[in-house]
Every structure is written in structure tokens, then in C-alpha cells.
Write a protein that holds these residues in place. Sequence first.
Motif, short mmCIF file in Angstrom:
data_model
loop_
_atom_site.label_atom_id
_atom_site.label_comp_id
_atom_site.label_asym_id
_atom_site.label_seq_id
_atom_site.Cartn_x
_atom_site.Cartn_y
_atom_site.Cartn_z
N UNK A 31 -6.11 7.71 -16.28
CA UNK A 31 -5.92 8.94 -15.52
C UNK A 31 -5.96 8.78 -14.01
N UNK A 32 -6.14 7.53 -13.53
CA UNK A 32 -6.15 7.33 -12.07
C UNK A 32 -4.72 7.42 -11.55
N UNK A 33 -4.52 8.27 -10.54
CA UNK A 33 -3.18 8.44 -9.97
C UNK A 33 -3.15 7.91 -8.54
N UNK A 34 -2.02 7.44 -8.14
CA UNK A 34 -1.86 6.97 -6.76
C UNK A 34 -2.25 8.08 -5.80
N UNK A 35 -3.18 7.83 -4.88
CA UNK A 35 -3.65 8.90 -3.98
C UNK A 35 -2.54 9.45 -3.09
N UNK A 36 -2.55 10.77 -2.92
CA UNK A 36 -1.54 11.41 -2.05
C UNK A 36 -1.68 10.94 -0.61
N UNK A 37 -2.92 10.61 -0.21
CA UNK A 37 -3.16 10.23 1.19
C UNK A 37 -2.78 8.78 1.49
N UNK A 38 -2.27 8.06 0.49
CA UNK A 38 -1.88 6.66 0.70
C UNK A 38 -0.81 6.53 1.79
N UNK A 39 0.18 7.42 1.73
CA UNK A 39 1.28 7.34 2.71
C UNK A 39 0.78 7.64 4.14
N UNK A 40 -0.15 8.58 4.24
CA UNK A 40 -0.72 8.93 5.55
C UNK A 40 -1.46 7.72 6.13
N UNK A 41 -2.23 7.06 5.27
CA UNK A 41 -2.98 5.88 5.68
C UNK A 41 -2.05 4.80 6.19
N UNK A 42 -0.97 4.57 5.46
CA UNK A 42 -0.02 3.53 5.87
C UNK A 42 0.66 3.88 7.19
N UNK A 43 0.94 5.15 7.38
CA UNK A 43 1.56 5.60 8.64
C UNK A 43 0.64 5.34 9.83
N UNK A 44 -0.65 5.66 9.64
CA UNK A 44 -1.63 5.45 10.73
C UNK A 44 -1.74 3.96 11.07
N UNK A 45 -1.69 3.10 10.07
CA UNK A 45 -1.81 1.66 10.34
C UNK A 45 -0.51 1.05 10.84
N UNK A 46 0.56 1.83 10.85
CA UNK A 46 1.80 1.34 11.44
C UNK A 46 1.93 1.77 12.90
#
Length: 240
Positions: free
Chosen positions: A225-240
Motif C-alpha cells: 500500500x505504499x504509494x510514491x509520495x506526491x511531494x517527491x516532485x517538489x523535492x526534486x525541483x528544490x534540489x534542482x
Amino acid sequence: MAIVSTKAIVFSALKYGDSSLIIKCFTESEGMKSYMVRGILKSKKGKLKPAYFQPLTQLLLTANHNNRGNLNSIKEVQVVNPYETIYTSVVKQTIILFLSEVLTGIIKEEEENKSLYHFIETALIWLDTHNSISNFHLLFLLNLSRFLGFYPDASNREALAFNLVEGSFTNSAHEKLVITGGELMSFKKLLGINFDAIHTISFSKKERQVILRLIVKYFELHLDGFKKPKSLDVLETVFN
């Protein structure tokens, strides 16, 4: 119903109606608990303030625990280990939002797990008090897997590949869901270290992105039941 005093880490706060919040906390003494805090968004005079319930804030709670699966109520609260830098750094805030989403999705049990509690507590204090944090979330997730029962078995780490399904190293590099080459080298750097050694690891933006997605995939394979977190894309954007 019992009145309980316990340390707690806020995982989420959801608005309920116009003025109330439903708070999910991981408590030191009883695992996950949900609380209804009525009128907190309207009342200027109440003892409880919305600021106490920001993601991953560390609290000392006095609460009524009814143990019937219903929402509990909070009588008193104070912040312990108040953060100095987490709420002023965009990068740290983004990491916090990501980790709170991950933890909310993973930890469900209403039972004491002191070792897991202390891991999260000390990791958050470490994040607040250090500057070299660009790989923090990677190591946090990997070391979290130890408490969830699927930390990578590093006994054969000279092998050519790592099998994400088995959670171990293998020389069968042609199978599905194995990592090899540069990805494997990056992954290995994180194994067996603690936060104080994190400054010794350097990843490019691309490497960090790839490793994060691999670790998230690893969690998906090992947690129902673990789903890819919605905030993953935000995190990647900040680190770019």
C-alpha cells in the motif's frame, strides 16, 4: 479513557470544518494517535496554537486516550526540541514535508516503538543543526527501512548487482528490478553509515534524483500500500 503524558512527533494536521484540526501524531508511548482539536483556527485565546502542529514538530502532550479507535483529545502541549533552522530554510522545509508524507503513509500501528521514535527524533534534531543536508532524506529513508524490517542485506556487497525485490546483492545482473553500474555505486555509498558521515558523500543532482527514486521503488516493493509520495516532485525541483 486514560490521561497520558508522552512525547509526540506531528505527522499531519488536516483542517476539519471551519475551525478545527485533526492531528496525527507518532507518540513515544503508544505509537500512532489521532486527535481532534476543536476551534483552534478561530480561537485567539486558547492554549493550543496551530503553530504547534506544523509537520514533524516535536511535542510533549498531555492527552485523553480513549483506546476505542476514536479521535483522542489534547489537554496540554508544549514544544520540545524547538527547531532553529527548519522553518527558515526552504530546502529543509521541503525535506520535512516529504518525510512527513512518507511517515504518515508508512506508520500506522497504535503501539509503542521507542527505537523507531528515537531514530526519527534524533534525525530531525540532526537536520535542524547541520548545513550539509542535501543527501539527508536519502539516508533517512534507507536507515528507516531498518526499523521496518527490510534494510538491505550488505553481506555480499562485492557482487555485481543489487536485487530490489530480495533486498540483497547478487551476481545475477540480468534479472528485473536489479541495480548495477553507476546506480549500484551510488547506492552502496549510503549503506552502513549514519548522519555524521553524510558529508563524505557527494552526488550530482542527477545521481541524487536517481537514487531517491530507487529508494522509493524499494519501499514500494517492500511495503503493502505504499504509494510514491506526491511531494517527491517538489523535492526534486528544490534540489534542482
